[in-house]
Design an enzyme around this catalytic site. Structure first.
Site, mmCIF file in Angstrom:
data_model
loop_
_atom_site.group_PDB
_atom_site.id
_atom_site.type_symbol
_atom_site.label_atom_id
_atom_site.label_comp_id
_atom_site.label_asym_id
_atom_site.label_seq_id
_atom_site.Cartn_x
_atom_site.Cartn_y
_atom_site.Cartn_z
ATOM 1 N N TRP A 202 0.849 -1.189 0.000
ATOM 2 C CA TRP A 202 0.000 0.000 0.000
ATOM 3 C C TRP A 202 0.888 1.245 0.000
ATOM 4 O O TRP A 202 2.040 1.205 0.428
ATOM 5 C CB TRP A 202 -0.920 0.018 1.219
ATOM 6 C CG TRP A 202 -0.216 0.076 2.544
ATOM 7 C CD1 TRP A 202 0.178 -0.960 3.329
ATOM 8 C CD2 TRP A 202 0.205 1.271 3.237
ATOM 9 N NE1 TRP A 202 0.812 -0.520 4.458
ATOM 10 C CE2 TRP A 202 0.841 0.858 4.436
ATOM 11 C CE3 TRP A 202 0.118 2.638 2.976
ATOM 12 C CZ2 TRP A 202 1.374 1.756 5.365
ATOM 13 C CZ3 TRP A 202 0.639 3.547 3.893
ATOM 14 C CH2 TRP A 202 1.258 3.102 5.070
ATOM 15 N N GLU B 52 7.221 7.599 13.974
ATOM 16 C CA GLU B 52 7.437 7.065 12.633
ATOM 17 C C GLU B 52 8.323 7.986 11.802
ATOM 18 O O GLU B 52 9.172 7.523 11.027
ATOM 19 C CB GLU B 52 6.096 6.853 11.928
ATOM 20 C CG GLU B 52 5.130 5.905 12.626
ATOM 21 C CD GLU B 52 5.570 4.451 12.589
ATOM 22 O OE1 GLU B 52 6.551 4.131 11.891
ATOM 23 O OE2 GLU B 52 4.929 3.636 13.277
ATOM 24 N N GLU C 283 8.711 1.037 6.536
ATOM 25 C CA GLU C 283 8.435 1.947 7.643
ATOM 26 C C GLU C 283 8.268 3.384 7.151
ATOM 27 O O GLU C 283 7.497 4.159 7.731
ATOM 28 C CB GLU C 283 9.573 1.883 8.670
ATOM 29 C CG GLU C 283 9.619 0.601 9.482
ATOM 30 C CD GLU C 283 8.588 0.599 10.601
ATOM 31 O OE1 GLU C 283 8.044 1.677 10.923
ATOM 32 O OE2 GLU C 283 8.320 -0.483 11.155
ATOM 33 N N HIS D 143 4.832 4.940 6.829
ATOM 34 C CA HIS D 143 3.999 5.166 8.012
ATOM 35 C C HIS D 143 3.964 6.641 8.400
ATOM 36 O O HIS D 143 2.894 7.222 8.619
ATOM 37 C CB HIS D 143 4.507 4.329 9.182
ATOM 38 C CG HIS D 143 4.489 2.866 8.917
ATOM 39 N ND1 HIS D 143 5.087 1.947 9.752
ATOM 40 C CD2 HIS D 143 3.950 2.148 7.894
ATOM 41 C CE1 HIS D 143 4.918 0.732 9.260
ATOM 42 N NE2 HIS D 143 4.232 0.837 8.133
ATOM 43 N N GLU E 197 8.521 -3.218 18.234
ATOM 44 C CA GLU E 197 7.612 -3.360 17.098
ATOM 45 C C GLU E 197 6.228 -3.820 17.558
ATOM 46 O O GLU E 197 5.204 -3.375 17.019
ATOM 47 C CB GLU E 197 8.177 -4.354 16.077
ATOM 48 C CG GLU E 197 9.370 -3.833 15.297
ATOM 49 C CD GLU E 197 9.009 -2.766 14.288
ATOM 50 O OE1 GLU E 197 9.074 -3.021 13.079
ATOM 51 O OE2 GLU E 197 8.636 -1.645 14.720
ATOM 52 N N THR F 92 4.551 -0.769 19.104
ATOM 53 C CA THR F 92 4.083 0.163 18.078
ATOM 54 C C THR F 92 2.814 -0.359 17.411
ATOM 55 O O THR F 92 1.874 0.403 17.149
ATOM 56 C CB THR F 92 5.179 0.408 17.027
ATOM 57 O OG1 THR F 92 6.397 0.747 17.684
ATOM 58 C CG2 THR F 92 4.804 1.531 16.098
ATOM 59 N N ASP G 136 1.296 -3.592 9.270
ATOM 60 C CA ASP G 136 2.710 -3.607 8.888
ATOM 61 C C ASP G 136 3.594 -3.915 10.094
ATOM 62 O O ASP G 136 4.519 -4.719 10.026
ATOM 63 C CB ASP G 136 3.114 -2.231 8.334
ATOM 64 C CG ASP G 136 3.030 -2.162 6.817
ATOM 65 O OD1 ASP G 136 2.491 -3.100 6.205
ATOM 66 O OD2 ASP G 136 3.493 -1.164 6.252
ATOM 67 N N GLU G 137 3.309 -3.231 11.193
ATOM 68 C CA GLU G 137 4.138 -3.396 12.388
ATOM 69 C C GLU G 137 4.071 -4.830 12.921
ATOM 70 O O GLU G 137 5.055 -5.355 13.451
ATOM 71 C CB GLU G 137 3.701 -2.411 13.477
ATOM 72 C CG GLU G 137 3.756 -0.941 13.087
ATOM 73 C CD GLU G 137 5.173 -0.404 12.916
ATOM 74 O OE1 GLU G 137 6.134 -1.189 12.850
ATOM 75 O OE2 GLU G 137 5.318 0.833 12.850
ATOM 76 N N HIS H 59 6.493 -6.855 10.937
ATOM 77 C CA HIS H 59 7.858 -6.549 11.366
ATOM 78 C C HIS H 59 8.155 -7.166 12.733
ATOM 79 O O HIS H 59 9.252 -7.668 12.979
ATOM 80 C CB HIS H 59 8.058 -5.034 11.409
ATOM 81 C CG HIS H 59 7.857 -4.376 10.076
ATOM 82 N ND1 HIS H 59 7.615 -3.022 9.926
ATOM 83 C CD2 HIS H 59 7.860 -4.895 8.818
ATOM 84 C CE1 HIS H 59 7.489 -2.740 8.645
ATOM 85 N NE2 HIS H 59 7.627 -3.856 7.946
#
Length: 397
Positions: A81, A127, A165, A168, A218, A221, A252-253, A256
């Site tokens: 995205w 971020e 990252e 973000h 991570e 977050t 996403d986090e 990760h």
């Protein structure tokens, strides 16, 4: 303090008993200072043993495993995205459509409470301070990207992770600009200060300690963004666009987090004694958010961070309970309670400390809740320049 008081008086007025007491105090301070210095030196010596060739070799031998099990957690750019997917795009909507979409976004943003706006800024600033984080990973022995274009699995992960990252901060920043709820000049100054001031990480060149920190962080977050998405969503403030953005970032986090948790889990398998001791080392010194040096330009660094943490606790975006749950999760993931074979005496002590720590944090939670309940009618009004100096009423620790 005693010496400061004594300097306010003339020596002729100091009695023998006072002089003896002052001398004893100075001796006590010197002794405590010596012990503290010794403790710091011992801590420094402890993590530096992780830079020994045999320890680093354990990490070096994991590279093929990283290639197979960690790198696939990155998404191809074509499948990722982008901020323009989540916010009004003038090229796609045209001038009139873009204007209408921005008005809708601003109308929804008006329903978000100020305390959530403050937490959103802190999340965004975290971020946007991205340049600090890959530089931190590049300080770790073995895994660093020495040239900036190394072809090792470690280096490709660092660059790929950084690239993911980077989106973000971009998407959160653009939302904040479009919403009209923030004094963006003050927000941008905060970002600049945080990148300038950097961050402090214990054991800065040890991959064992570094991966413990990043795995924990991570997950923290992901939780902070996920909680924000829930609180601003349909059952909260009703800002669907912001909820979608925060939920997407949280996803996403989580990927990760999975990468670093898997990686640290592999180190627990390869060297359980070193791994559990590294984890205990980091937890004894506490895992702070990367924004620990956040500064609004009005308060001292630590003072403002403490105020933000209190606001996040009150708002429910990141709490003491979340901190404890992360620790419990990692203890389970890495099988800390079951560790036995291959542990030294120090390793067993580290394991026992970690397993007892969630109960200690639970007692802290109860104290925080109790204090908040008792002080409900005595909040401190904190003006926040990010939201045009509107005040947040919060119970400070």
């Amino acid at each position: 303090m005693h010496e400061l008081v004594l300097r306010d008086y003339r020596p002729t007025y100091i009695c023998r008993r006072c002089r003896s007491k002052a001398a004893a105090n100075r001796e006590t301070v010197a002794t405590v200072g010596h012990r503290l210095e010794k403790k710091i030196v011992v801590g420094e010596e402890e993590w530096r043993t992780y830079l020994a060739p045999e320890r680093l070799e354990v990490v070096r031998q994991l590279e093929p495993w990283v290639e197979e099990h960690v790198l696939p957690l990155l998404k191809p750019v074509e499948a990722s995205w982008q901020p323009s997917d989540l916010l009004p795009d003038p090229a796609a909507l045209g001038a009139d459509g873009f204007h209408a979409a921005c008005l809708d976004l601003r109308a929804a943003a008006m329903g978000v409470p100020d305390e959530l706006l403050v937490c959103l800024v802190a999340n965004m600033v975290t971020e946007e301070a991205l340049p600090t984080y890959p530089s931190g990973l590049n300080r770790l022995e073995v895994v660093r990207d020495a040239t900036g274009a190394d072809d090792t699995a470690w280096a490709r992960w660092i660059r790929g992770w950084s690239a993911e990252e980077n989106r973000h901060g971009d998407v959160l920043n653009r939302y904040m600009h479009l919403s009209g709820r923030f004094d963006m000049r003050e927000v941008e100054r905060t970002v600049q200060r945080l990148i300038r001031d950097g961050m402090s990480v214990h054991a800065p060149t040890s991959p064992f300690h570094g991966f413990v920190y990043v795995a924990f962080q991570e997950r923290a977050t992901a939780i902070a963004h996920g909680n924000t998405a829930r609180l601003v969503g349909a059952r909260g403030a009703g800002d669907a666009a912001l909820a979608r953005i925060c939920g997407t970032v949280a996803a996403d986090e989580k990927r990760h987090e999975a990468a670093y948790t898997r990686l640290m889990g592999k180190l627990f398998e390869a060297d359980p004694d070193a791994s559990v001791r590294a984890m205990a080392y980091m937890m004894r010194r506490r895992i702070d958010m990367p924004t620990v040096f956040i500064n609004d330009g009005r308060h001292s660094v630590g003072d403002f961070y403490a105020r933000f943490i209190a606001i996040a606790q009150q708002a429910g975006t990141y709490t003491v309970s979340d901190y404890r749950c992360i620790l419990e999760h990692l203890i389970r993931q890495w099988g800390v309670e079951e560790l036995a074979t291959g542990l030294s005496g120090e390793g067993r002590q580290a394991r026992d400390y970690l397993c007892a720590l969630p109960r200690k944090i639970k007692r802290m939670e109860e104290k925080v809740i109790d204090k908040s309940a008792k002080a409900q009618n005595k909040p401190t009004a904190i003006p926040i320049n990010w939201i045009f100096d509107r005040t947040i009423g919060v119970v400070l620790p």
